[in-house]
Design a protein around this motif. Sequence first.
Motif, mmCIF file in Angstrom:
data_model
loop_
_atom_site.group_PDB
_atom_site.id
_atom_site.type_symbol
_atom_site.label_atom_id
_atom_site.label_comp_id
_atom_site.label_asym_id
_atom_site.label_seq_id
_atom_site.Cartn_x
_atom_site.Cartn_y
_atom_site.Cartn_z
ATOM 1 N N GLN A 116 -37.937 -8.271 16.120
ATOM 2 C CA GLN A 116 -39.002 -8.853 15.311
ATOM 3 C C GLN A 116 -38.524 -10.154 14.679
ATOM 4 O O GLN A 116 -37.445 -10.222 14.090
ATOM 5 N N LEU A 117 -39.343 -11.210 14.830
ATOM 6 C CA LEU A 117 -38.984 -12.539 14.354
ATOM 7 C C LEU A 117 -40.168 -13.173 13.640
ATOM 8 O O LEU A 117 -41.322 -12.788 13.860
ATOM 9 N N GLY A 118 -39.890 -14.161 12.804
ATOM 10 C CA GLY A 118 -40.950 -14.937 12.183
ATOM 11 C C GLY A 118 -41.660 -15.782 13.218
ATOM 12 O O GLY A 118 -41.110 -16.088 14.282
ATOM 13 N N SER A 119 -42.894 -16.188 12.909
ATOM 14 C CA SER A 119 -43.695 -16.934 13.883
ATOM 15 C C SER A 119 -43.009 -18.216 14.332
ATOM 16 O O SER A 119 -43.143 -18.637 15.490
ATOM 17 N N ALA A 120 -42.257 -18.851 13.434
ATOM 18 C CA ALA A 120 -41.587 -20.109 13.781
ATOM 19 C C ALA A 120 -40.281 -19.889 14.530
ATOM 20 O O ALA A 120 -39.700 -20.848 15.057
ATOM 21 N N ASP A 121 -39.825 -18.636 14.614
ATOM 22 C CA ASP A 121 -38.513 -18.360 15.199
ATOM 23 C C ASP A 121 -38.575 -17.825 16.619
ATOM 24 O O ASP A 121 -37.549 -17.780 17.306
ATOM 25 N N VAL A 122 -39.760 -17.402 17.067
ATOM 26 C CA VAL A 122 -39.862 -16.768 18.378
ATOM 27 C C VAL A 122 -39.452 -17.740 19.488
ATOM 28 O O VAL A 122 -38.623 -17.421 20.352
ATOM 29 N N LEU A 123 -40.030 -18.938 19.480
ATOM 30 C CA LEU A 123 -39.703 -19.920 20.512
ATOM 31 C C LEU A 123 -38.237 -20.330 20.432
ATOM 32 O O LEU A 123 -37.549 -20.416 21.464
ATOM 33 N N THR A 124 -37.749 -20.570 19.233
ATOM 34 C CA THR A 124 -36.345 -20.978 19.066
ATOM 35 C C THR A 124 -35.403 -19.942 19.637
ATOM 36 O O THR A 124 -34.429 -20.280 20.332
ATOM 37 N N ALA A 125 -35.667 -18.672 19.361
ATOM 38 C CA ALA A 125 -34.810 -17.599 19.867
ATOM 39 C C ALA A 125 -34.838 -17.537 21.384
ATOM 40 O O ALA A 125 -33.805 -17.290 22.030
ATOM 41 N N LEU A 126 -35.992 -17.773 21.985
ATOM 42 C CA LEU A 126 -36.075 -17.781 23.449
ATOM 43 C C LEU A 126 -35.293 -18.953 24.021
ATOM 44 O O LEU A 126 -34.571 -18.816 25.015
ATOM 45 N N GLN A 127 -35.395 -20.120 23.396
ATOM 46 C CA GLN A 127 -34.730 -21.313 23.913
ATOM 47 C C GLN A 127 -33.211 -21.258 23.762
ATOM 48 O O GLN A 127 -32.483 -21.748 24.625
ATOM 49 N N ASN A 128 -32.731 -20.657 22.672
ATOM 50 C CA ASN A 128 -31.277 -20.644 22.460
ATOM 51 C C ASN A 128 -30.588 -19.382 22.976
ATOM 52 O O ASN A 128 -29.395 -19.191 22.768
ATOM 53 N N GLY A 129 -31.371 -18.503 23.624
ATOM 54 C CA GLY A 129 -30.778 -17.307 24.206
ATOM 55 C C GLY A 129 -30.684 -16.130 23.270
ATOM 56 O O GLY A 129 -30.108 -15.093 23.624
ATOM 57 N N GLY A 130 -31.260 -16.226 22.075
ATOM 58 C CA GLY A 130 -31.235 -15.101 21.144
ATOM 59 C C GLY A 130 -32.041 -13.917 21.648
ATOM 60 O O GLY A 130 -31.744 -12.767 21.310
ATOM 61 N N VAL A 131 -33.076 -14.197 22.438
ATOM 62 C CA VAL A 131 -33.841 -13.156 23.120
ATOM 63 C C VAL A 131 -34.025 -13.591 24.570
ATOM 64 O O VAL A 131 -33.895 -14.769 24.911
ATOM 65 N N ASP A 132 -34.329 -12.613 25.432
ATOM 66 C CA ASP A 132 -34.502 -12.898 26.860
ATOM 67 C C ASP A 132 -35.945 -13.218 27.218
ATOM 68 O O ASP A 132 -36.215 -13.826 28.254
ATOM 69 N N SER A 133 -36.870 -12.763 26.373
ATOM 70 C CA SER A 133 -38.287 -12.967 26.645
ATOM 71 C C SER A 133 -39.033 -13.052 25.325
ATOM 72 O O SER A 133 -38.499 -12.694 24.269
ATOM 73 N N ALA A 134 -40.265 -13.524 25.389
ATOM 74 C CA ALA A 134 -41.055 -13.677 24.164
ATOM 75 C C ALA A 134 -42.520 -13.809 24.519
ATOM 76 O O ALA A 134 -42.873 -14.243 25.623
ATOM 77 N N TRP A 135 -43.365 -13.423 23.566
ATOM 78 C CA TRP A 135 -44.808 -13.619 23.719
ATOM 79 C C TRP A 135 -45.150 -14.908 22.997
ATOM 80 O O TRP A 135 -45.056 -14.987 21.776
ATOM 81 N N LEU A 136 -45.538 -15.938 23.756
ATOM 82 C CA LEU A 136 -45.795 -17.260 23.197
ATOM 83 C C LEU A 136 -47.290 -17.545 23.193
ATOM 84 O O LEU A 136 -47.974 -17.398 24.207
ATOM 85 N N LEU A 137 -47.796 -17.970 22.034
ATOM 86 C CA LEU A 137 -49.211 -18.264 21.865
ATOM 87 C C LEU A 137 -49.513 -19.724 22.193
ATOM 88 O O LEU A 137 -48.617 -20.553 22.335
ATOM 89 N N ASP A 138 -50.812 -20.039 22.294
ATOM 90 C CA ASP A 138 -51.239 -21.441 22.370
ATOM 91 C C ASP A 138 -50.941 -22.106 21.029
ATOM 92 O O ASP A 138 -51.191 -21.509 19.977
ATOM 93 N N PRO A 139 -50.426 -23.318 21.008
ATOM 94 C CA PRO A 139 -50.002 -24.125 22.155
ATOM 95 C C PRO A 139 -48.489 -24.047 22.407
ATOM 96 O O PRO A 139 -47.933 -24.877 23.123
ATOM 97 N N VAL A 140 -47.815 -23.043 21.823
ATOM 98 C CA VAL A 140 -46.359 -22.996 21.842
ATOM 99 C C VAL A 140 -45.793 -22.930 23.260
ATOM 100 O O VAL A 140 -44.753 -23.533 23.558
ATOM 101 N N TRP A 141 -46.465 -22.224 24.161
ATOM 102 C CA TRP A 141 -45.938 -22.054 25.516
ATOM 103 C C TRP A 141 -45.768 -23.374 26.265
ATOM 104 O O TRP A 141 -44.976 -23.464 27.211
ATOM 105 N N ARG A 142 -46.465 -24.415 25.825
ATOM 106 C CA ARG A 142 -46.336 -25.716 26.499
ATOM 107 C C ARG A 142 -44.920 -26.269 26.387
ATOM 108 O O ARG A 142 -44.503 -27.093 27.204
#
Length: 381
Positions: free
Chosen positions: A224-250
């Motif tokens: 479980q992560l804060g809304s601003a941390d989900v993408l960061t964790a996916l990009q830096n390898g903190g998690v292997d996958s993530a559910w990304l909302l519009d427009p974050v997935w871009r």
Amino acid sequence: MRTRFYGALLTAAVLLTSPACTASHDAPSPESKAGRGGTRTVRPVAGCGANSWTDPADLSPTRTPARCRPGTPVPAPLPEPRRITIATGTLSAEYVAPLQVALDKGEFKKEGLDVTLKVLPTPDSLPLLAKGDIDALWAAPEAAVMNGVRGGFDIRWVAANFSPDPQSKSGLWVRLKDGETGDRVTMAGRRMGTMIGKGSVIAYPMEKALGRHGGGLDEIRYQQLGSADVLTALQNGGVDSAWLLDPVWRRVDGRPGYAFLGGQPLGEPLGGMLYGPGLLGKDADAGVALLRAYIRTVNTYFAADYKSDAAFVTYLAKLLRTDEAILRSTPSLRMDWEIRSGTTDRLQAAYRAQGVAEGEPLPESRTVDRALYAEAVGHRP
């Protein structure tokens, strides 16, 4: 701005045939149960005709969402002003935009409502909602909500929020391992970043995506992560996958090493407005007024492809405090206030698969109340 001009023009036009002018000639409907105090009178609403309601059983991905004319349903101010607090997990996500716009454009005030948007995670909001310390929750019927209702919380899902555009890639994204392609990913054992953790509504569409990629809901490790941390964790390898909302997935779309595995079903909203005992009961007039303002905002500003209006996108980016280029790069959400039949049944099945559901499944009569938005648009079931 085009949307504002049309909204003002049509609002002025429908005032001549507003509900206040026609109410005495309309027979009351004995069908609406909004308010828990017996039946309520439901009258036709100017600007909201046959297109303002769709059959809840229609699960077609190409279903056209319900719509009234811009500027409608027109305001019907409460006799006394009412303060309303709505909790939401974030103020920057695009799905919160109708609430932000309604607040900024004064749509709530037109109904006699003094609305405050308060950032709170759903687990923290639920007991406050059940006790009446907050009035509404802009979230989803997650496992915590279902378990709370089963435990005695008087909470119902009363209006939906959106479904994705067919071109959207909002959904499950994964970092590829060496040798993997997006066509086949081994998901079992991977760590997934999510705002909610286990028991989120994304369990329902995730179950379908995982089934195609060697995993199940009970084989994923959740972080479980804060809304601003989900993408960061996916990009830096903190998690292997993530559910990304519009427009974050871009921010990861088209980049090497990432793959989109699947998203929310088309035409089926999975979240929106939840009410506690106050707006469901003695304050049902305020509950209808709140939904009327929300529905009017959708009809006026989000009725179709709202991102085709460049000035509106600029305005929306500033309001949401998000990157305008990123916001512009994703398709418009299909804003939709109606709740589909069986959605909470399907969600509860996914929660059971995750092992987070308690007791027997709840019937839809315990989880959903469509009567308030039906009254707001003048629909007699």
